[in-house]
Scaffold this motif. Sequence first.
Motif, short mmCIF file in Angstrom:
data_model
loop_
_atom_site.label_atom_id
_atom_site.label_comp_id
_atom_site.label_asym_id
_atom_site.label_seq_id
_atom_site.Cartn_x
_atom_site.Cartn_y
_atom_site.Cartn_z
N ASN A 306 68.60 39.27 -33.80
CA ASN A 306 69.42 39.28 -32.58
C ASN A 306 68.79 40.22 -31.55
O ASN A 306 69.45 41.07 -30.98
CB ASN A 306 70.86 39.69 -32.89
N ASN A 307 67.49 40.02 -31.32
CA ASN A 307 66.79 40.81 -30.31
C ASN A 307 65.62 40.00 -29.78
O ASN A 307 65.37 38.89 -30.23
CB ASN A 307 66.34 42.17 -30.88
N GLY A 308 64.91 40.57 -28.82
CA GLY A 308 63.79 39.84 -28.24
C GLY A 308 64.27 38.59 -27.52
O GLY A 308 65.15 38.63 -26.67
N ASP A 309 63.69 37.44 -27.90
CA ASP A 309 64.09 36.16 -27.31
C ASP A 309 65.38 35.62 -27.91
O ASP A 309 65.93 34.64 -27.41
CB ASP A 309 62.98 35.11 -27.54
N ILE A 310 65.87 36.25 -28.96
CA ILE A 310 67.02 35.72 -29.71
C ILE A 310 68.26 36.51 -29.34
O ILE A 310 68.34 37.72 -29.56
CB ILE A 310 66.76 35.82 -31.23
N THR A 311 69.26 35.81 -28.80
CA THR A 311 70.51 36.47 -28.43
C THR A 311 71.69 35.63 -28.91
O THR A 311 71.56 34.43 -29.12
CB THR A 311 70.63 36.66 -26.91
N GLY A 312 72.83 36.28 -29.06
CA GLY A 312 74.05 35.57 -29.38
C GLY A 312 74.31 35.39 -30.86
O GLY A 312 75.23 34.65 -31.23
N ASN A 313 73.54 36.05 -31.72
CA ASN A 313 73.77 35.91 -33.16
C ASN A 313 75.15 36.45 -33.53
O ASN A 313 75.56 37.51 -33.09
CB ASN A 313 72.68 36.67 -33.93
N HIS A 314 75.87 35.70 -34.38
CA HIS A 314 77.24 36.06 -34.75
C HIS A 314 77.29 37.00 -35.95
O HIS A 314 78.37 37.44 -36.33
CB HIS A 314 78.05 34.81 -35.07
N GLY A 315 76.14 37.25 -36.57
CA GLY A 315 76.15 38.22 -37.66
C GLY A 315 75.41 37.82 -38.91
O GLY A 315 75.01 38.67 -39.71
N GLY A 316 75.20 36.53 -39.15
CA GLY A 316 74.50 36.09 -40.35
C GLY A 316 73.27 35.29 -39.98
O GLY A 316 72.67 35.47 -38.93
N GLN A 317 72.90 34.38 -40.87
CA GLN A 317 71.83 33.44 -40.55
C GLN A 317 72.41 32.37 -39.62
O GLN A 317 73.47 31.82 -39.88
CB GLN A 317 71.28 32.79 -41.82
N GLU A 318 71.71 32.09 -38.54
CA GLU A 318 72.22 31.21 -37.49
C GLU A 318 71.29 30.03 -37.28
O GLU A 318 70.09 30.09 -37.56
CB GLU A 318 72.30 31.97 -36.16
N TYR A 319 71.85 28.93 -36.76
CA TYR A 319 71.02 27.89 -36.17
C TYR A 319 70.38 28.52 -34.93
O TYR A 319 71.05 29.17 -34.13
CB TYR A 319 71.84 26.71 -35.69
N TRP A 320 69.08 28.28 -34.73
CA TRP A 320 68.43 28.73 -33.50
C TRP A 320 67.77 27.55 -32.84
O TRP A 320 66.93 26.87 -33.44
CB TRP A 320 67.42 29.85 -33.77
N PHE A 321 68.15 27.28 -31.58
CA PHE A 321 67.65 26.15 -30.81
C PHE A 321 66.95 26.67 -29.57
O PHE A 321 67.51 27.47 -28.83
CB PHE A 321 68.82 25.24 -30.41
N VAL A 322 65.73 26.20 -29.34
CA VAL A 322 64.94 26.63 -28.19
C VAL A 322 64.41 25.40 -27.46
O VAL A 322 63.90 24.47 -28.08
CB VAL A 322 63.76 27.52 -28.62
N LYS A 323 64.54 25.39 -26.15
CA LYS A 323 63.99 24.33 -25.31
C LYS A 323 62.85 24.90 -24.48
O LYS A 323 62.99 25.94 -23.83
CB LYS A 323 65.08 23.77 -24.39
N ILE A 324 61.68 24.22 -24.55
CA ILE A 324 60.52 24.64 -23.78
C ILE A 324 60.04 23.47 -22.92
O ILE A 324 60.33 22.31 -23.21
CB ILE A 324 59.37 25.15 -24.68
N ASN A 325 59.29 23.78 -21.87
CA ASN A 325 58.73 22.71 -21.03
C ASN A 325 57.39 22.25 -21.61
O ASN A 325 56.96 22.71 -22.67
CB ASN A 325 58.62 23.14 -19.57
N LYS A 326 56.72 21.35 -20.92
CA LYS A 326 55.49 20.75 -21.45
C LYS A 326 54.35 21.76 -21.57
O LYS A 326 53.37 21.51 -22.29
CB LYS A 326 55.06 19.58 -20.58
N ASP A 327 54.48 22.89 -20.89
CA ASP A 327 53.44 23.93 -20.96
C ASP A 327 53.83 25.07 -21.89
O ASP A 327 53.17 26.11 -21.93
CB ASP A 327 53.16 24.48 -19.56
N GLY A 328 54.94 24.89 -22.62
CA GLY A 328 55.33 25.90 -23.59
C GLY A 328 56.17 27.03 -23.04
O GLY A 328 56.46 27.99 -23.76
N GLU A 329 56.59 26.93 -21.77
CA GLU A 329 57.41 27.99 -21.21
C GLU A 329 58.87 27.81 -21.65
O GLU A 329 59.42 26.72 -21.54
CB GLU A 329 57.33 27.99 -19.68
N LYS A 330 59.48 28.88 -22.13
CA LYS A 330 60.86 28.81 -22.62
C LYS A 330 61.82 28.57 -21.47
O LYS A 330 61.81 29.28 -20.48
CB LYS A 330 61.22 30.10 -23.36
N GLN A 331 62.70 27.57 -21.64
CA GLN A 331 63.71 27.26 -20.62
C GLN A 331 65.06 27.84 -21.00
O GLN A 331 65.77 28.35 -20.15
CB GLN A 331 63.78 25.74 -20.43
N PHE A 332 65.46 27.72 -22.26
CA PHE A 332 66.66 28.40 -22.73
C PHE A 332 66.64 28.45 -24.26
O PHE A 332 65.87 27.75 -24.92
CB PHE A 332 67.95 27.73 -22.23
#
Length: 606
Positions: A306-332
Motif C-alpha cells: 500500500n505504497n508507491g504506485d499502489i494505493t487503497g489497500n484494505h489491509g490484506g492481499q488485494e486484487y490490483w488492476f492497472v491500466k497503461i497506454n500503448k507506450d506503457g505510461e500508467k493511466q490509473f
Amino acid sequence: MSIRKKNKVSRWLARLLILTICLTGVPIKNVYGEGDENNKVTYEWKKTLTHERMGDVEEIQVEYLSPTRDGGFIGIGSDTYSGLVFKLDNSRNVVWVKEYSGFGDEITDIQEKSSGGYVVLENRWWHMEGLSGCNGYIFELDENGEKIPERELQIGGSNRDLVEQIVQTNDGGYIVVGYEDSNDGDFSGNLGDYDCWVLKIDNNFNQVWLKNYGGEGQDKGVSIKEASDGGYVIFGTSIVIERPPDIPRNYSFWVFKIDEAGNVVWDKTYGGTRDDSSVSSDAIKSIDMKLTADGGYALLGSTTLNNGDITGNHGGQEYWFVKINKDGEKQFQKTYGGSGDDSPIGFIKNSDGGYIIAGNSNSSDGDFNENQENQDGWMIQIDESGKIIWKWNAATAQEDTIHSIQAGEEREIFISSKIGGTNEIAKLKVKNTNAYLTDLKVDGQTVSNFVYNKLSYNKELPYGTTTVPTVIGVAQDINAAVDITPAESLPGSTSIEVTAEDGEVTKTYTLAFTVAKNNNAYLQELKVDNTGVSGFSHNQYTYEKELPYGTTTVPTITATAQDTNAVVNITQATSLPGSTSIEVTAENGEVKKTYTIAFTVAKNNN
C-alpha cells in the motif's frame, strides 16, 4: 491457468459428499447489483464433468475452460490421479479426455489453432540424485487430442525453466513467454535469480529466436500479447533480491515491449516496497494482461502493498488492476478487496465496455462485504475508469473457488469452479434489470413532462377525436421488451408494459386518454313565435324586433345550439317593451355566449 496435483481422497468419502449434496442441495447466495441496480448475473446452465478411469467414474476439477469454434470447449483439469486435457461438444458432452503429464507436472496453457487442433504448454519436473528442476514443453494436438510427434519442442536447462503462455501470431507462428533460472541448455547469460524469456517459433515449430530479459533480481514473465502497433508486449513481475539493509525491497508489475526481432522498445515497472529480510511470496503477483480498445493494456494481479504506485489497500492481499497506454505510461490503478486475503484468477473484457474480474475472497468487508464463513468465489465488473459497476458471488457454507473465467458472446461468461463441494463448469449471463422507458410518444410527439420513473400520464385529445392515438415506447435497454396494449375506444387507456432483459422485472406505464368537450356556444337557429329571426347569424348577438301595435303578450322565443350538448337558457322579457336573453353554455362549461332580442311595440298610426 494451471493444473496442480491434488492429494488423492478416499473414494467412499467423495461419494458420500456427492450423495449428501444431491439429497440436501447446496444453498447458493448471489449478491447482485452492488453499485448498479440494472445488472443481474444468472446461471444459463452448469454441469459437473466426469470421465471413466479403470472402471470408476472420476469427477473432473476444471482449472481452465475456453470456447472453441465448433461451439464446444477445450479445457484443462484434473481428477484424483493426474492432470487432464478434455474436449466437450456443443452440448457439453465429453468428447475425449487425455492425460499427457506425469506426477507433479502441470499444463499451463492450451489454445485452439487457426488451422484446427490445439497447441499446449506443459511444465515437466524432473528429480535426479537429490536434485530437481523443470523444463517447458510445447506440443501440438490434433482435433482428437492425439499428439503430433513432429510438433513437440523442449525448452530449458539444468534448473527451473517454466513456460507460461503461448499466442498464435499473425504470421501463423507462435510467441511464447516463460521464466528461467538456468544458465545452460537453451539459456545463456542469465542475469539474476529468474529471468523472463521469450521464444518465437514458426508454424513448423522451428525456432526463430529466443531471448531472455531481466536484471539481477527475480524477473518473471507470465503473459504476452501481439501489440496492435507491431511487436509484442510482455507482462510479469520484477522483485529486487539483493539490496542494502536500509533500503526497502522493490516489488513491481513489470511490462516491456519488444520489436519483431525481440529487441526492447520500452520497459516499465509499477509497484511498491516492503522492508523485509526475505522475498515475500504474496507481496505482488501478476495474473494476466489484455489489449484494450485504445491500443493500451490492462494488467491484473494481486498485492499486499500500500505504497508507491499502489494505493487503497484494505489491509490484506488485494486484487490490483492497472491500466497503461500503448507506450506503457500508467493511466490509473485500483485495488479491490477487504481486510482478508483476496486473490484474482483472471479477467475478461466486457462486450459493453469495462472488465469483469473473477477471483476468490476471504474478506467480509470492503469490496467483498457479503462473504459466508469461508472463502467465496466473486466476480466484479468495473468500468473503463475502474469504478465497480456490479458484484456477484456464489457463496455456500463450504469453501468456494472460481478457477477460471472466459468470455462468451455478448454479456456471456464461462467459469469453472468448485462451489458447495461440487466441481462444475457454468455459463452465466449478465442480464439487465432495467425496465424503464427512455421515451414515450403519442402520434410521434413525446408526451409532455415525460420522466422515465413516472408511470402514469393523462392526455386530452381534441374535441371530436374518435381514433385511438398511436403510442410508441422506447426502452432504455435495447434488450428489454416493450408490449403496448392500445385503448379500445375513447375515452380509454393505453398500457405500455416493459419487461427487462432478465424476464422478471417489469414496469407498466399508463396513458389515460380523454377527449376535450366542445367549446362551441353558438346558436344554430333563433325563432320568435316559431318564425326565424330576420338577418340571424350565429356570431351576431343582438337583435331588435318590433311587434304590431297593441301587442301585449311577450313572444315565445326558441333557440337551437349548434352543439347538441350545449345548454341553452332563455330568460323571457317580463313585459313589453322589453328584452329576452338567450345564454348558451358550451359543453365544456366554460365558454358562454349571450344573445339578446329587444322587443318594441309599434305606435298607433291611426
